[in-house]
Scaffold this motif. Structure first.
Motif, PDB file in Angstrom:
ATOM      1  N   LEU A 222     142.615  76.251  -3.343  1.00 41.07           N
ATOM      2  CA  LEU A 222     143.224  75.142  -3.136  1.00 41.07           C
ATOM      3  C   LEU A 222     144.815  75.384  -2.980  1.00 41.07           C
ATOM      4  N   ALA A 223     145.188  76.344  -3.586  1.00 38.69           N
ATOM      5  CA  ALA A 223     146.438  76.913  -3.318  1.00 38.69           C
ATOM      6  C   ALA A 223     146.925  77.011  -1.916  1.00 38.69           C
ATOM      7  N   ALA A 224     145.705  77.847  -0.995  1.00 39.39           N
ATOM      8  CA  ALA A 224     145.909  78.320   0.137  1.00 39.39           C
ATOM      9  C   ALA A 224     145.806  77.244   1.377  1.00 39.39           C
ATOM     10  N   THR A 225     145.753  75.889   0.829  1.00 34.40           N
ATOM     11  CA  THR A 225     145.963  74.666   1.825  1.00 34.40           C
ATOM     12  C   THR A 225     147.353  74.482   2.018  1.00 34.40           C
ATOM     13  N   GLY A 226     148.320  75.083   1.108  1.00 31.80           N
ATOM     14  CA  GLY A 226     149.716  74.610   1.248  1.00 31.80           C
ATOM     15  C   GLY A 226     150.315  73.594   0.277  1.00 31.80           C
ATOM     16  N   VAL A 227     149.307  73.217  -0.625  1.00 26.42           N
ATOM     17  CA  VAL A 227     149.942  72.360  -1.731  1.00 26.42           C
ATOM     18  C   VAL A 227     150.842  73.044  -2.591  1.00 26.42           C
ATOM     19  N   SER A 228     151.820  72.241  -3.249  1.00 30.75           N
ATOM     20  CA  SER A 228     152.953  72.613  -4.020  1.00 30.75           C
ATOM     21  C   SER A 228     152.619  72.441  -5.583  1.00 30.75           C
ATOM     22  N   ARG A 229     151.560  71.957  -5.856  1.00 28.71           N
ATOM     23  CA  ARG A 229     151.212  71.551  -7.244  1.00 28.71           C
ATOM     24  C   ARG A 229     149.905  71.274  -7.264  1.00 28.71           C
ATOM     25  N   ILE A 230     149.288  71.708  -8.335  1.00 25.22           N
ATOM     26  CA  ILE A 230     147.801  71.583  -8.794  1.00 25.22           C
ATOM     27  C   ILE A 230     147.852  71.185 -10.218  1.00 25.22           C
ATOM     28  N   SER A 231     146.966  69.883 -10.370  1.00 21.93           N
ATOM     29  CA  SER A 231     147.214  69.159 -11.934  1.00 21.93           C
ATOM     30  C   SER A 231     145.546  69.389 -12.024  1.00 21.93           C
ATOM     31  N   PHE A 232     145.121  68.968 -13.269  1.00 25.60           N
ATOM     32  CA  PHE A 232     143.933  69.085 -13.776  1.00 25.60           C
ATOM     33  C   PHE A 232     143.459  67.712 -14.381  1.00 25.60           C
ATOM     34  N   GLY A 233     144.340  66.436 -14.510  1.00 30.57           N
ATOM     35  CA  GLY A 233     144.122  65.171 -14.929  1.00 30.57           C
ATOM     36  C   GLY A 233     143.348  65.160 -16.345  1.00 30.57           C
ATOM     37  N   PRO A 234     142.205  64.445 -16.417  1.00 30.38           N
ATOM     38  CA  PRO A 234     141.431  64.399 -17.647  1.00 30.38           C
ATOM     39  C   PRO A 234     140.582  65.425 -17.876  1.00 30.38           C
ATOM     40  N   ALA A 235     140.525  66.379 -16.972  1.00 30.62           N
ATOM     41  CA  ALA A 235     139.717  67.480 -17.300  1.00 30.62           C
ATOM     42  C   ALA A 235     139.750  68.530 -18.634  1.00 30.62           C
ATOM     43  N   PRO A 236     141.349  68.701 -18.844  1.00 27.87           N
ATOM     44  CA  PRO A 236     141.358  69.510 -19.998  1.00 27.87           C
ATOM     45  C   PRO A 236     141.049  68.777 -21.205  1.00 27.87           C
ATOM     46  N   TYR A 237     141.486  67.649 -21.404  1.00 28.51           N
ATOM     47  CA  TYR A 237     140.819  66.696 -22.423  1.00 28.51           C
ATOM     48  C   TYR A 237     139.332  66.661 -22.598  1.00 28.51           C
ATOM     49  N   ARG A 238     138.866  66.492 -21.584  1.00 30.38           N
ATOM     50  CA  ARG A 238     137.311  66.390 -21.801  1.00 30.38           C
ATOM     51  C   ARG A 238     136.600  67.614 -22.063  1.00 30.38           C
TER      52      ARG A 238
END
Length: 255
Positions: A222-238
């Motif tokens: 995902l980083a290789a696409t050129g994004v500057s930020r990756i977030s996990f939303g509700p996944a850590p809570y779940r």
């Protein structure tokens, strides 16, 4: 560091191809645990914050409660903290500015701000949403804080995965307009196709935020696409609640 310093440090963490990874928290305790794990910054997820307090997502959590939680996180954790502020708990710009003043008073240095009509239908039109973003920027400027506005579009999230491709150009149009209105980054939750994400990164003059809902995933592709930020939303809570339930099941199953 001052609040403005924290905001600038947070902005500097957004690097294309070497993104800021945010493992989203939901209260001061989860924030402290994530910080202890080495996170350079913290961000909440609205779904998780609401669920942890027994509310549904979508601004059902009272604003006063949200700001109390935000304040506890910023007091307990010596890191820049971004708040998922959904639609700002307001429709009109005057009310929105008042709410942003409360967010800044809580020590927050960044927000997620979405274009869907919370507790309504569809998305705000571009003109309306750009005026709302501009109002947020004006209020932050009045407080001398370079608030990091992560402008989220729900164009993709609200559509069938098979139709994502037809929304890319519309997303780019919104991202470009949001940039001109004063947004700091552009968030495209729901989009997972690497080439579609790459095309948005190339077309929008803002750092791009993508979401990953697998807490075990390798984020390198995902980083290789050129994004500057990756977030996990509700996944850590779940994931945390699933682990807690499994621990309880082992305990009570043995008794």
């Amino acid at each position: 560091m001052t609040q403005a310093d924290r905001a600038r440090a947070f902005a500097a963490l957004h690097q294309p191809g070497k993104p800021l990874v945010l493992y989203n928290c939901w209260d001061a305790g989860s924030g402290a645990a994530i910080a202890k794990g080495g996170a350079p910054a913290l961000a909440t997820g609205s779904w998780s914050v609401a669920a942890a307090q027994g509310y549904a997502d979508g601004e059902a959590l009272p604003l006063e409660t949200l700001l109390q939680i935000a304040t506890r996180i910023t007091i307990a954790c010596d890191l820049p903290v971004s708040l998922d502020f959904e639609g700002g708990y307001a429709g009109e710009t005057d009310a929105l500015r008042k709410n942003i003043a409360g967010v800044l008073a809580a020590g927050i240095i960044g927000i997620n701000f979405e274009d869907r009509v919370v507790q309504g239908q569809g998305l705000h039109d571009i003109d309306t949403q750009t005026k709302r973003i501009a109002a947020i920027r004006a209020e932050a400027d009045a407080h001398d804080v370079p608030l990091f506005i992560n402008a989220r579009t729900d164009l993709v999230l609200q559509s069938d995965p098979a139709d994502h491709g037809q929304h890319v150009e519309a997303a780019i149009t919104r991202g470009t307009a949001y940039a001109e209105a004063g947004a700091s980054s552009f968030f495209i939750p729901g989009l997972s196709d690497p080439e579609m994400i790459r095309s948005i990164c190339e077309a929008v003059a803002l750092p791009i935020n993508a979401m990953c809902l697998d807490v075990t995933a390798d984020v390198a592709p995902l980083a290789a696409t050129g994004v500057s930020r990756i977030s996990f939303g509700p996944a850590p809570y779940r994931a945390a609640m699933k682990a807690l339930t499994q621990q309880a099941e082992r305990l009570y199953g043995e008794s």
